[in-house]
Design a protein around this motif. Structure first.
Motif, PDB file in Angstrom:
ATOM      1  N   LEU A  12      29.150  48.626 114.807  1.00  0.00           N
ATOM      2  CA  LEU A  12      28.460  49.218 113.652  1.00  0.00           C
ATOM      3  C   LEU A  12      27.252  48.378 113.238  1.00  0.00           C
ATOM      4  O   LEU A  12      26.202  48.926 112.899  1.00  0.00           O
ATOM      5  N   ILE A  13      27.394  47.067 113.278  1.00  0.00           N
ATOM      6  CA  ILE A  13      26.265  46.185 112.953  1.00  0.00           C
ATOM      7  C   ILE A  13      25.127  46.428 113.932  1.00  0.00           C
ATOM      8  O   ILE A  13      23.959  46.506 113.549  1.00  0.00           O
ATOM      9  N   LEU A  14      25.457  46.562 115.209  1.00  0.00           N
ATOM     10  CA  LEU A  14      24.418  46.768 116.217  1.00  0.00           C
ATOM     11  C   LEU A  14      23.683  48.089 116.026  1.00  0.00           C
ATOM     12  O   LEU A  14      22.460  48.138 116.132  1.00  0.00           O
ATOM     13  N   VAL A  15      24.406  49.170 115.707  1.00  0.00           N
ATOM     14  CA  VAL A  15      23.711  50.449 115.532  1.00  0.00           C
ATOM     15  C   VAL A  15      22.807  50.436 114.297  1.00  0.00           C
ATOM     16  O   VAL A  15      21.784  51.111 114.270  1.00  0.00           O
ATOM     17  N   VAL A  16      23.169  49.634 113.294  1.00  0.00           N
ATOM     18  CA  VAL A  16      22.294  49.483 112.124  1.00  0.00           C
ATOM     19  C   VAL A  16      21.097  48.597 112.494  1.00  0.00           C
ATOM     20  O   VAL A  16      19.947  48.927 112.198  1.00  0.00           O
ATOM     21  N   ALA A  17      21.367  47.480 113.185  1.00  0.00           N
ATOM     22  CA  ALA A  17      20.295  46.552 113.560  1.00  0.00           C
ATOM     23  C   ALA A  17      19.298  47.193 114.519  1.00  0.00           C
ATOM     24  O   ALA A  17      18.115  46.864 114.508  1.00  0.00           O
ATOM     25  N   MET A  18      19.755  48.133 115.348  1.00  0.00           N
ATOM     26  CA  MET A  18      18.873  48.794 116.314  1.00  0.00           C
ATOM     27  C   MET A  18      18.198  50.034 115.729  1.00  0.00           C
ATOM     28  O   MET A  18      17.613  50.826 116.458  1.00  0.00           O
ATOM     29  N   ASN A  19      18.294  50.220 114.408  1.00  0.00           N
ATOM     30  CA  ASN A  19      17.613  51.299 113.695  1.00  0.00           C
ATOM     31  C   ASN A  19      18.130  52.697 114.001  1.00  0.00           C
ATOM     32  O   ASN A  19      17.422  53.675 113.817  1.00  0.00           O
ATOM     33  N   TYR A  20      19.369  52.813 114.464  1.00  0.00           N
ATOM     34  CA  TYR A  20      19.951  54.143 114.609  1.00  0.00           C
ATOM     35  C   TYR A  20      20.330  54.698 113.245  1.00  0.00           C
ATOM     36  O   TYR A  20      20.269  55.897 113.020  1.00  0.00           O
ATOM     37  N   PHE A  21      20.742  53.799 112.336  1.00  0.00           N
ATOM     38  CA  PHE A  21      21.127  54.180 110.981  1.00  0.00           C
ATOM     39  C   PHE A  21      20.574  53.163 109.996  1.00  0.00           C
ATOM     40  O   PHE A  21      20.458  51.985 110.317  1.00  0.00           O
ATOM     41  N   GLU A  22      20.262  53.626 108.803  1.00  0.00           N
ATOM     42  CA  GLU A  22      19.856  52.729 107.713  1.00  0.00           C
ATOM     43  C   GLU A  22      21.068  52.012 107.132  1.00  0.00           C
ATOM     44  O   GLU A  22      20.998  50.851 106.765  1.00  0.00           O
ATOM     45  N   LYS A  23      22.170  52.777 107.044  1.00  0.00           N
ATOM     46  CA  LYS A  23      23.364  52.259 106.382  1.00  0.00           C
ATOM     47  C   LYS A  23      24.594  52.931 106.974  1.00  0.00           C
ATOM     48  O   LYS A  23      24.550  54.111 107.338  1.00  0.00           O
ATOM     49  N   VAL A  24      25.680  52.157 107.084  1.00  0.00           N
ATOM     50  CA  VAL A  24      26.959  52.696 107.550  1.00  0.00           C
ATOM     51  C   VAL A  24      28.014  52.358 106.514  1.00  0.00           C
ATOM     52  O   VAL A  24      28.111  51.212 106.072  1.00  0.00           O
ATOM     53  N   ASP A  25      28.781  53.363 106.106  1.00  0.00           N
ATOM     54  CA  ASP A  25      29.922  53.169 105.219  1.00  0.00           C
ATOM     55  C   ASP A  25      31.183  53.403 106.032  1.00  0.00           C
ATOM     56  O   ASP A  25      31.352  54.471 106.617  1.00  0.00           O
ATOM     57  N   LEU A  26      32.049  52.404 106.064  1.00  0.00           N
ATOM     58  CA  LEU A  26      33.323  52.509 106.764  1.00  0.00           C
ATOM     59  C   LEU A  26      34.426  52.489 105.719  1.00  0.00           C
ATOM     60  O   LEU A  26      34.618  51.492 105.019  1.00  0.00           O
ATOM     61  N   LYS A  27      35.116  53.626 105.593  1.00  0.00           N
ATOM     62  CA  LYS A  27      36.188  53.746 104.608  1.00  0.00           C
ATOM     63  C   LYS A  27      37.507  53.872 105.351  1.00  0.00           C
ATOM     64  O   LYS A  27      37.634  54.663 106.282  1.00  0.00           O
ATOM     65  N   PHE A  28      38.482  53.073 104.937  1.00  0.00           N
ATOM     66  CA  PHE A  28      39.780  53.067 105.583  1.00  0.00           C
ATOM     67  C   PHE A  28      40.698  54.072 104.916  1.00  0.00           C
ATOM     68  O   PHE A  28      40.844  54.067 103.693  1.00  0.00           O
ATOM     69  N   LEU A  29      41.320  54.912 105.710  1.00  0.00           N
ATOM     70  CA  LEU A  29      42.255  55.895 105.186  1.00  0.00           C
ATOM     71  C   LEU A  29      43.542  55.211 104.760  1.00  0.00           C
ATOM     72  O   LEU A  29      43.936  54.193 105.324  1.00  0.00           O
ATOM     73  N   VAL A  30      44.200  55.790 103.784  1.00  0.00           N
ATOM     74  CA  VAL A  30      45.486  55.271 103.335  1.00  0.00           C
ATOM     75  C   VAL A  30      46.539  55.745 104.330  1.00  0.00           C
ATOM     76  O   VAL A  30      46.645  56.942 104.605  1.00  0.00           O
ATOM     77  N   SER A  31      47.292  54.819 104.876  1.00  0.00           N
ATOM     78  CA  SER A  31      48.292  55.127 105.887  1.00  0.00           C
ATOM     79  C   SER A  31      49.272  56.181 105.375  1.00  0.00           C
ATOM     80  O   SER A  31      49.786  56.075 104.266  1.00  0.00           O
ATOM     81  N   GLY A  32      49.504  57.197 106.207  1.00  0.00           N
ATOM     82  CA  GLY A  32      50.440  58.250 105.844  1.00  0.00           C
ATOM     83  C   GLY A  32      49.838  59.360 105.005  1.00  0.00           C
ATOM     84  O   GLY A  32      50.504  60.334 104.697  1.00  0.00           O
ATOM     85  N   HIS A  33      48.574  59.217 104.614  1.00  0.00           N
ATOM     86  CA  HIS A  33      47.933  60.217 103.755  1.00  0.00           C
ATOM     87  C   HIS A  33      46.778  60.914 104.455  1.00  0.00           C
ATOM     88  O   HIS A  33      45.825  61.339 103.820  1.00  0.00           O
ATOM     89  N   SER A  34      46.858  61.012 105.755  1.00  0.00           N
ATOM     90  CA  SER A  34      45.779  61.676 106.483  1.00  0.00           C
ATOM     91  C   SER A  34      46.368  62.598 107.536  1.00  0.00           C
ATOM     92  O   SER A  34      47.453  62.371 108.050  1.00  0.00           O
ATOM     93  N   ASN A  35      45.649  63.644 107.826  1.00  0.00           N
ATOM     94  CA  ASN A  35      46.015  64.552 108.894  1.00  0.00           C
ATOM     95  C   ASN A  35      44.717  64.981 109.553  1.00  0.00           C
ATOM     96  O   ASN A  35      44.000  65.816 109.031  1.00  0.00           O
ATOM     97  N   LYS A  36      44.417  64.384 110.684  1.00  0.00           N
ATOM     98  CA  LYS A  36      43.171  64.664 111.379  1.00  0.00           C
ATOM     99  C   LYS A  36      43.441  65.665 112.506  1.00  0.00           C
ATOM    100  O   LYS A  36      44.534  65.706 113.061  1.00  0.00           O
ATOM    101  N   PRO A  37      42.435  66.457 112.876  1.00  0.00           N
ATOM    102  CA  PRO A  37      42.612  67.411 113.982  1.00  0.00           C
ATOM    103  C   PRO A  37      43.042  66.734 115.287  1.00  0.00           C
ATOM    104  O   PRO A  37      43.793  67.315 116.064  1.00  0.00           O
ATOM    105  N   CYS A  38      42.598  65.490 115.500  1.00  0.00           N
ATOM    106  CA  CYS A  38      42.976  64.808 116.739  1.00  0.00           C
ATOM    107  C   CYS A  38      44.475  64.527 116.789  1.00  0.00           C
ATOM    108  O   CYS A  38      45.049  64.406 117.877  1.00  0.00           O
ATOM    109  N   ASP A  39      45.135  64.431 115.625  1.00  0.00           N
ATOM    110  CA  ASP A  39      46.580  64.213 115.606  1.00  0.00           C
ATOM    111  C   ASP A  39      47.299  65.368 116.322  1.00  0.00           C
ATOM    112  O   ASP A  39      48.246  65.156 117.073  1.00  0.00           O
ATOM    113  N   ARG A  40      46.834  66.578 116.100  1.00  0.00           N
ATOM    114  CA  ARG A  40      47.417  67.755 116.745  1.00  0.00           C
ATOM    115  C   ARG A  40      47.177  67.686 118.249  1.00  0.00           C
ATOM    116  O   ARG A  40      48.079  67.971 119.053  1.00  0.00           O
TER     117      ARG A  40
END
Length: 169
Positions: A12-40
């Protein structure tokens, strides 16, 4: 697990440093409180795996591809050149000691503020950001050539399995 996190952070630092993105927000999901399509999707593959006997990587790819009859999964075969040594880069450049990852719920990496990243202990936008210097002492974007190194170096090839080990299998 912590080493994996360092590699994600380095990417993530590299993609910001290489100007792909101005800013990256990484938010951690609460364990057991998510259901993503990839789970299926993983569930579909696991169900197919129970009825298939796979022996070699090609058979595993076929089993995954055939797990769904409609809209089959796309399987991408990868070779040694596709694997990059992100761990070596993170070990060289990053100091994550002040990060206290087990207490962090939100990380923000901004090109304008780098090499400082911001963290929050919750996803509450009212909580104050904590600033953490992420590069090792004496390192900077300029002197580490983090941007010029572009794609990560290839992962060094692993030694072959010893003949004695092969005979025991």
């Amino acid at each position: 697990m912590f080493r994996c996190f360092r590699m994600v952070l380095m990417t993530l630092i590299l993609v910001v440093a290489m100007n792909y993105f101005e800013k990256v927000d990484l938010k951690f999901l609460v364990s057991g409180h998510s259901n993503k399509p990839c789970d299926r999707d993983f569930g579909i593959i696991e169900k197919r795996k129970k009825v298939c006997k796979t022996m070699v990587p090609g058979e595993v790819a076929d089993m995954i591809r055939d797990a769904k009859s409609t809209q089959p999964f796309q399987v991408v075969n990868m070779g040694p050149a596709d694997f990059k040594d992100v761990a070596r880069c993170s070990d060289t450049f990053l100091n994550t000691a002040g990060l206290k990852i087990s207490t962090v719920s939100w990380i923000q990496i901004s090109r304008a503020e780098f090499p400082t990243i911001k963290t929050r202990g919750s996803l509450n936008e009212l909580e104050q950001w904590k600033e953490v210097k992420i590069l090792k002492k004496g390192q900077s974007i300029q002197n580490t050539r983090i941007v010029e190194m572009g794609p990560f170096p290839e992962l060094q090839s692993r030694p072959n399995i010893a003949d004695a080990k092969k005979r025991t299998c």
